[in-house]
Scaffold this motif. Structure first.
Motif, PDB file in Angstrom:
ATOM      1  N   HIS A 115       1.007  -1.021   0.099  1.00  0.00           N
ATOM      2  CA  HIS A 115       0.050  -0.085  -0.169  1.00  0.00           C
ATOM      3  C   HIS A 115       1.004   1.301   0.003  1.00  0.00           C
ATOM      4  O   HIS A 115       0.420   2.313  -0.282  1.00  0.00           O
ATOM      5  CB  HIS A 115      -0.933  -0.202   1.126  1.00  0.00           C
ATOM      6  CG  HIS A 115      -2.012  -1.008   1.147  1.00  0.00           C
ATOM      7  ND1 HIS A 115      -3.206  -1.078   0.478  1.00  0.00           N
ATOM      8  CD2 HIS A 115      -2.140  -2.376   1.871  1.00  0.00           C
ATOM      9  CE1 HIS A 115      -3.919  -1.959   0.504  1.00  0.00           C
ATOM     10  NE2 HIS A 115      -3.217  -2.900   1.364  1.00  0.00           N
ATOM     11  N   HIS A 153      -8.546  -5.870  -1.416  1.00  0.00           N
ATOM     12  CA  HIS A 153      -8.082  -6.999  -1.760  1.00  0.00           C
ATOM     13  C   HIS A 153      -8.838  -8.320  -2.044  1.00  0.00           C
ATOM     14  O   HIS A 153      -8.851  -9.441  -1.730  1.00  0.00           O
ATOM     15  CB  HIS A 153      -7.857  -7.531  -0.061  1.00  0.00           C
ATOM     16  CG  HIS A 153      -6.860  -6.487   0.448  1.00  0.00           C
ATOM     17  ND1 HIS A 153      -7.589  -5.424   1.459  1.00  0.00           N
ATOM     18  CD2 HIS A 153      -5.641  -6.343   0.625  1.00  0.00           C
ATOM     19  CE1 HIS A 153      -6.550  -4.869   1.623  1.00  0.00           C
ATOM     20  NE2 HIS A 153      -5.394  -5.116   1.580  1.00  0.00           N
ATOM     21  N   HIS A 182      -4.164  -5.100   9.079  1.00  0.00           N
ATOM     22  CA  HIS A 182      -4.980  -4.198   8.332  1.00  0.00           C
ATOM     23  C   HIS A 182      -6.252  -4.908   7.573  1.00  0.00           C
ATOM     24  O   HIS A 182      -5.926  -6.238   7.483  1.00  0.00           O
ATOM     25  CB  HIS A 182      -4.462  -3.174   7.304  1.00  0.00           C
ATOM     26  CG  HIS A 182      -3.947  -3.855   5.934  1.00  0.00           C
ATOM     27  ND1 HIS A 182      -2.893  -4.885   6.064  1.00  0.00           N
ATOM     28  CD2 HIS A 182      -4.351  -3.777   4.719  1.00  0.00           C
ATOM     29  CE1 HIS A 182      -2.897  -5.453   4.616  1.00  0.00           C
ATOM     30  NE2 HIS A 182      -3.661  -4.563   4.109  1.00  0.00           N
ATOM     31  N   PHE A 205      -8.598  -0.601   5.587  1.00  0.00           N
ATOM     32  CA  PHE A 205      -8.100  -1.293   4.423  1.00  0.00           C
ATOM     33  C   PHE A 205      -6.767  -0.937   4.343  1.00  0.00           C
ATOM     34  O   PHE A 205      -6.091  -1.783   3.620  1.00  0.00           O
ATOM     35  CB  PHE A 205      -8.850  -0.608   3.263  1.00  0.00           C
ATOM     36  CG  PHE A 205     -10.295  -1.179   3.549  1.00  0.00           C
ATOM     37  CD1 PHE A 205     -10.633  -2.554   3.604  1.00  0.00           C
ATOM     38  CD2 PHE A 205     -11.281  -0.170   3.130  1.00  0.00           C
ATOM     39  CE1 PHE A 205     -12.010  -2.778   3.489  1.00  0.00           C
ATOM     40  CE2 PHE A 205     -12.620  -0.517   2.985  1.00  0.00           C
ATOM     41  CZ  PHE A 205     -12.994  -1.914   3.293  1.00  0.00           C
TER      42      PHE A 205
HETATM   43 ZN   LIG Z   1      -3.620  -4.524   1.864  1.00  0.00          ZN
END
Ligand SMILES: [Zn+2]
Length: 323
Positions: free
Chosen positions: A71, A152, A217, A237
């Motif tokens: 991320h 995801h 997460h 997220f």
């Molecule tokens: Zn992730």
């Protein structure tokens, strides 16, 4: 030297040259880099699926360096050049790779095929609410702790089937000569993922505990939804937020109430949150790997997406006391 000898000698030389060229061509085809199809993928599952489908027919490169948390990844100028020079670029979508849109807008390679694998998939918000991305903001904004859409998508293995179809359809468009090869490799991979899905369904159907708690997460919403599990995570997220004390208290209370003996952590992030929960409750730590990226060691060892998921299944079965 008479004419006959000169002639014979010349013929011999010509035959030798022809043989030499034939021999070199057959044993050492000149490496012509520009002829090979170049594919760039972002996260690991897309890299692993593509690599499996193409075999030795094309080159695939994973943009994310192993060990990097996906991320927070930002492409370097050399990555942008690499994308510009490739034939196919495969990414998850604008939520997972928010940098992709600007790069793709600025690219001057008009032959580049772009696959946004979230196109054609049903995207979910948190708490297993299936949402329409366009209407998400005003409909659900105030209802959930984890705001937004869950990127995801690969953690629902039925989505992987659709992702593989997208990859193979683009491949045969630019390399139809090898289409039978790509189709059959894709079928084999899809079959392996069907079997993986079956082992998750079977393995997680009879469990003492219906909830898994994650000190990481919110990455496993799709998986929880597919197998009918409750899933609680410490963060949203994106792994960049610190959980509030209130969030941690909720998780600790859930662990105690449901007599859960394990708390899950993730590999590429600090296990600090999971450790805090563990210290508070005595719960043991178990790895749950979203496979967005690999550690350097796993990458070197050629670890596959399916083997990571099988390890996750083992740990989930242990954590939720499944038969
Ligand atoms: Zn992730």
């Amino acid at each position: 030297m008479n004419k006959y000898l000169v002639f014979s000698f010349s013929v011999l030389i010509i035959i030798t040259i022809i043989f030499a060229i034939f021999f070199i061509n057959n044993n050492n085809p000149p490496p012509n880099d520009s002829d090979r199809i170049k594919i760039i993928t972002t996260i690991f599952p897309l890299y692993d699926f593509t690599k499996t489908i193409i075999g030795d027919k094309a080159d695939v490169f994973m943009l994310l360096p192993p060990g990097i948390e996906p991320h927070s990844f930002e492409p370097k100028p050399s990555d942008i050049i690499r994308i510009n020079q490739s034939d196919i670029f495969i990414y998850t979508g604008d939520l997972m790779e928010p940098w992709a849109k600007d790069i793709l807008d600025g690219i001057d390679n008009e032959n580049l095929q772009v696959i946004n694998i979230s196109d054609g998939l049903e995207l979910m918000g948190a708490n297993s609410v299936v949402v329409d991305i366009e209407n998400y903001e005003h409909e659900y904004e105030h209802k959930h702790e984890h705001k937004g859409i869950d990127p995801h998508v690969w953690l629902d293995f039925s989505n992987c089937q659709i992702i593989i179809n997208s990859i193979v359809n683009t491949l045969i468009k630019i390399d139809s000569a090898n289409s039978i090869f790509y189709f059959s490799e894709a079928e084999r991979l899809k079959n392996d993922l069907f079997m993986l899905d079956d082992s998750f369904k079977e393995g997680l159907s009879f469990c003492e505990i219906d909830t898994f708690i994650h000190g990481g997460h919110y990455a496993f919403g799709y998986l929880a939804e597919r197998y009918g599990l409750n899933y609680l995570s410490a963060q949203g997220f994106m792994p960049n937020s610190e959980p509030t004390v209130k969030d941690l208290i909720i998780l600790v209370e859930q662990l105690r109430e449901k007599e859960i003996k394990y708390v899950f952590y993730e590999e590429l992030l600090s296990p600090k949150i999971a450790e805090t929960i563990s210290n508070e409750t005595g719960a043991e730590l178990l790895l749950l790997n979203p496979a967005s990226n690999l550690s350097k060691k796993d990458f070197k060892d050629n670890v596959s997406f399916i083997s990571i998921m099988n390890k996750n299944l083992e740990n989930l079965k242990l954590g939720m006391q499944c038969q």
